[in-house]
Design a protein around this motif. Structure first.
Motif, PDB file in Angstrom:
ATOM      1  N   ILE A  66       1.010  -1.073  -0.128  1.00 19.98           N
ATOM      2  CA  ILE A  66       0.010  -0.121   0.131  1.00 19.98           C
ATOM      3  C   ILE A  66       0.971   1.266  -0.017  1.00 19.98           C
ATOM      4  O   ILE A  66       1.707   1.330   0.704  1.00 19.98           O
ATOM      5  N   TRP A  67       0.354   2.303  -0.707  1.00 20.87           N
ATOM      6  CA  TRP A  67       1.273   3.363  -0.695  1.00 20.87           C
ATOM      7  C   TRP A  67       0.267   4.825  -0.602  1.00 20.87           C
ATOM      8  O   TRP A  67      -0.808   4.960  -1.189  1.00 20.87           O
ATOM      9  N   PHE A  68       0.760   5.686   0.074  1.00 16.94           N
ATOM     10  CA  PHE A  68       0.463   6.925   0.066  1.00 16.94           C
ATOM     11  C   PHE A  68       0.969   7.793  -0.901  1.00 16.94           C
ATOM     12  O   PHE A  68       2.233   8.057  -0.798  1.00 16.94           O
ATOM     13  N   ARG A  69       0.307   8.490  -1.820  1.00 15.31           N
ATOM     14  CA  ARG A  69       0.878   9.275  -2.897  1.00 15.31           C
ATOM     15  C   ARG A  69       0.928  10.635  -1.987  1.00 15.31           C
ATOM     16  O   ARG A  69       0.045  11.252  -2.037  1.00 15.31           O
ATOM     17  N   PRO A  94      -0.678   6.382  10.918  1.00 10.95           N
ATOM     18  CA  PRO A  94      -0.878   5.295  12.020  1.00 10.95           C
ATOM     19  C   PRO A  94      -1.787   4.116  11.810  1.00 10.95           C
ATOM     20  O   PRO A  94      -1.741   3.214  12.554  1.00 10.95           O
ATOM     21  N   LEU A  95      -2.718   4.281  11.052  1.00 14.26           N
ATOM     22  CA  LEU A  95      -3.724   3.227  10.984  1.00 14.26           C
ATOM     23  C   LEU A  95      -3.536   2.350   9.744  1.00 14.26           C
ATOM     24  O   LEU A  95      -4.144   1.314   9.672  1.00 14.26           O
ATOM     25  N   VAL A  96      -2.823   2.694   8.881  1.00 13.60           N
ATOM     26  CA  VAL A  96      -2.506   1.856   7.466  1.00 13.60           C
ATOM     27  C   VAL A  96      -1.041   1.568   7.232  1.00 13.60           C
ATOM     28  O   VAL A  96      -0.365   2.669   7.285  1.00 13.60           O
ATOM     29  N   GLU A  97      -0.660   0.475   7.468  1.00 11.54           N
ATOM     30  CA  GLU A  97       0.804   0.128   7.079  1.00 11.54           C
ATOM     31  C   GLU A  97       1.170   0.378   5.529  1.00 11.54           C
ATOM     32  O   GLU A  97       0.499  -0.361   4.803  1.00 11.54           O
ATOM     33  N   MET A 147      -2.839   2.084  -4.324  1.00 11.54           N
ATOM     34  CA  MET A 147      -2.422   3.478  -4.441  1.00 11.54           C
ATOM     35  C   MET A 147      -3.362   4.701  -3.703  1.00 11.54           C
ATOM     36  O   MET A 147      -4.353   4.471  -3.969  1.00 11.54           O
ATOM     37  N   LEU A 148      -2.908   5.244  -2.522  1.00  5.93           N
ATOM     38  CA  LEU A 148      -4.081   5.861  -1.749  1.00  5.93           C
ATOM     39  C   LEU A 148      -3.548   7.314  -2.178  1.00  5.93           C
ATOM     40  O   LEU A 148      -2.401   7.918  -2.038  1.00  5.93           O
ATOM     41  N   TYR A 149      -4.856   8.345  -2.694  1.00 13.04           N
ATOM     42  CA  TYR A 149      -4.446   9.600  -2.960  1.00 13.04           C
ATOM     43  C   TYR A 149      -5.534  10.327  -1.995  1.00 13.04           C
ATOM     44  O   TYR A 149      -6.457  10.080  -1.846  1.00 13.04           O
ATOM     45  N   ALA A 194      -2.285  -1.446 -10.278  1.00 12.29           N
ATOM     46  CA  ALA A 194      -2.736  -0.945  -8.957  1.00 12.29           C
ATOM     47  C   ALA A 194      -4.210  -0.757  -8.950  1.00 12.29           C
ATOM     48  O   ALA A 194      -4.903  -0.498  -9.992  1.00 12.29           O
ATOM     49  N   ILE A 195      -4.668  -0.718  -7.623  1.00 12.27           N
ATOM     50  CA  ILE A 195      -5.814  -0.324  -7.353  1.00 12.27           C
ATOM     51  C   ILE A 195      -5.792   1.060  -6.809  1.00 12.27           C
ATOM     52  O   ILE A 195      -4.838   1.235  -5.947  1.00 12.27           O
ATOM     53  N   PHE A 196      -6.525   2.115  -7.298  1.00  9.76           N
ATOM     54  CA  PHE A 196      -6.435   3.511  -6.871  1.00  9.76           C
ATOM     55  C   PHE A 196      -7.561   3.923  -6.137  1.00  9.76           C
ATOM     56  O   PHE A 196      -8.824   3.805  -6.386  1.00  9.76           O
ATOM     57  N   ILE A 197      -7.270   4.260  -4.841  1.00  6.46           N
ATOM     58  CA  ILE A 197      -8.400   4.778  -3.741  1.00  6.46           C
ATOM     59  C   ILE A 197      -8.255   6.336  -3.581  1.00  6.46           C
ATOM     60  O   ILE A 197      -7.061   6.780  -3.575  1.00  6.46           O
ATOM     61  N   ALA A 198      -9.069   6.773  -3.620  1.00  7.54           N
ATOM     62  CA  ALA A 198      -9.095   8.442  -3.544  1.00  7.54           C
ATOM     63  C   ALA A 198      -9.891   8.862  -2.347  1.00  7.54           C
ATOM     64  O   ALA A 198     -11.070   8.323  -1.955  1.00  7.54           O
ATOM     65  N   GLY A 199      -9.502  10.111  -1.533  1.00  3.74           N
ATOM     66  CA  GLY A 199     -10.212  10.548  -0.372  1.00  3.74           C
ATOM     67  C   GLY A 199      -9.623  11.866  -0.410  1.00  3.74           C
ATOM     68  O   GLY A 199      -9.028  12.387  -1.351  1.00  3.74           O
ATOM     69  N   GLY A 200     -10.303  12.587   0.464  1.00 12.27           N
ATOM     70  CA  GLY A 200     -10.012  14.067   0.705  1.00 12.27           C
ATOM     71  C   GLY A 200     -11.188  15.067   0.374  1.00 12.27           C
ATOM     72  O   GLY A 200     -12.508  14.538  -0.130  1.00 12.27           O
ATOM     73  N   PRO A 201     -10.971  16.309   0.500  1.00 12.22           N
ATOM     74  CA  PRO A 201     -12.107  17.197   0.303  1.00 12.22           C
ATOM     75  C   PRO A 201     -12.968  16.891  -1.665  1.00 12.22           C
ATOM     76  O   PRO A 201     -13.960  17.085  -1.271  1.00 12.22           O
ATOM     77  N   HIS A 202     -11.878  17.005  -2.252  1.00 17.11           N
ATOM     78  CA  HIS A 202     -12.527  16.926  -3.697  1.00 17.11           C
ATOM     79  C   HIS A 202     -13.407  15.472  -3.852  1.00 17.11           C
ATOM     80  O   HIS A 202     -14.350  15.365  -4.481  1.00 17.11           O
ATOM     81  N   PRO A 203     -12.529  14.392  -3.594  1.00 12.47           N
ATOM     82  CA  PRO A 203     -13.236  13.099  -3.836  1.00 12.47           C
ATOM     83  C   PRO A 203     -14.677  13.070  -2.973  1.00 12.47           C
ATOM     84  O   PRO A 203     -15.420  12.318  -3.592  1.00 12.47           O
TER      85      PRO A 203
END
Ligand code: SF4
Length: 389
Positions: free
Chosen positions: A6-9, A23-26, A38-40, A61-70
């Motif tokens: 798993i990667w944080f972009r 702290p919650l995701v390795e 891939m986490l965005y 990759a599997i692409f997962i988005a979060g944050g204000p815009h998504p």
């Protein structure tokens, strides 16, 4: 998918979100797409750039988005991503990652959006990922599913950061419904707070103690009526750490109607601030009413006067080009800029940008009168105004 890394972009704009989720995701930190998951996390200003990157990524990759815009525009984001985490990620993201890795049905995860694939390609696990050598055609593959909303998280149950240091998030959510602002839409209208022992525990790791909050002076309260005894108790506890404390200043601010002699006495007693960041937004009472600020222009001026009395330089945020703004309103804001500058205060002027998910999402910025634009430009050149100019 079980073994996928798993990667944080990472980028300079999303470090606070990554700090809270680390702290919650390795996961590792990536500065470009990599094989795995891939986490965005991104805001509207970065959306096009992110879409370009994801669309041309030659990775498996599997692409997962979060944050204000998504969170505000999951359907749009799903044209480029596999999953969207809507709102707070602390509970949703680890749960979603587990479901993805185990190839289970994502419908059980609250607070997400995803494309429900047609039956013929509705497989899970590895088949769910796709090679980004070619552009997505998600829209042709199914329809968007948005799962049940997740209740707001208990902030105290989650650390504010682990490996990546970030300012201490002391509060989240806001009961004010300013029409241009994403905060209440993203985090809800109920203000929540981290407890003093939790904040103090993490504050030890900082050299300077700084905070994020929709309104620092609302710490411990419902966000509408100050509870200064809570603010005082927080600062007393942090003062024991004998480190400089910056409260009500970058990267957070305070509402002008929360500024009082009692509040400022507490700040100057325990903190190292030389300034106070105030959300003013407009010099026009009519505009302030129309955007639902819940305070007038007079409160902005009174807060500035009080800050100066207590030896703090007021730094006032103002927005120009709000949709209901007339030229007369803009001149009232200019009068406020001149008044603040004449008293030794500072102004951070911003151009209105409609943000998705807000009541003003579809509104157009009001054009700025040429002399207003010129005046702000001159002030910026002289170093008397910062922000968009
Ligand atoms: S601008 Fe500030 S006070 Fe208004 S809704 Fe957003 S966070 Fe709350």
């Amino acid at each position: 998918m079980k073994e996928s890394k798993i990667w944080f972009r990472y980028n300079s704009k999303n470090s606070y979100s990554i700090a809270a989720l680390m702290p919650l995701v390795e996961a590792g930190i990536a500065r470009e797409p990599k094989d795995g998951i891939m986490l965005y996390s991104f805001a509207s200003a970065q959306a096009e750039e992110v879409y370009r990157e994801v669309g041309s990524a030659a990775v498996d990759a599997i692409f997962i988005a979060g944050g204000p815009h998504p969170s505000a525009l999951p359907e749009e984001v799903l044209e480029h991503f596999d999953f969207v985490v809507i709102g707070e990620g602390e509970e949703t993201l680890p749960e979603l990652l587990q479901v993805v890795r185990e190839g289970r049905d994502p419908a059980t995860v609250k607070g997400i959006a995803y494309q429900q694939k047609d039956n013929h390609n509705r497989n899970h696990g590895h088949n769910h990922s796709h090679n980004h050598d070619h552009n997505h055609d998600h829209n042709c593959q199914g329809h968007v599913m948005i799962t049940e909303k997740r209740p707001p998280v208990d902030l105290d149950a989650y650390p504010p950061f682990s490996k990546i240091l970030a300012p201490l998030e002391i509060s989240r959510g806001c009961p004010w419904g300013c029409t241009y602002c994403q905060t209440p839409r993203l985090f809800g209208t109920c203000m929540r707070h981290r407890s003093i022992p939790t904040i103090a525990r993490y504050a030890r790791r900082h050299r300077d103690i700084r905070f994020t909050s929709p309104n620092s002076l609302a710490y411990g309260s419902d966000g509408r009526t100050p509870r200064l005894e809570k603010v005082q108790a927080l600062l007393v506890a942090l003062a024991e750490l004998k480190k400089p404390i910056y409260f009500g200043t970058f990267p957070s601010e305070v509402r002008p109607d929360f500024v009082s002699p009692a509040a400022l006495e507490i700040i100057v007693k325990y903190c190292a601030n030389r300034s106070l960041s105030l959300g003013g937004q407009s010099g026009s009472p009519a505009v302030l009413r129309s955007i639902g600020r819940g305070h007038g222009c007079i409160e902005v001026q009174e807060a500035c006067e009080l800050a100066l009395e207590y030896g703090l330089v007021p730094q006032v945020d103002l927005i120009f080009g709000l949709p209901s703004e007339t030229e007369a309103d803009q001149r009232l804001s200019l009068d406020l800029v001149r008044w603040i500058a004449s008293r030794g205060g500072k102004v951070r002027a911003h151009r209105f940008t409609p943000l998705p998910g807000t009541p003003l999402a579809a509104a157009r910025p009001a054009p700025l009168a040429p002399d207003v634009e010129a005046f702000l430009g001159r002030m910026a050149l002289e170093g008397r105004l910062t922000g968009s100019w």
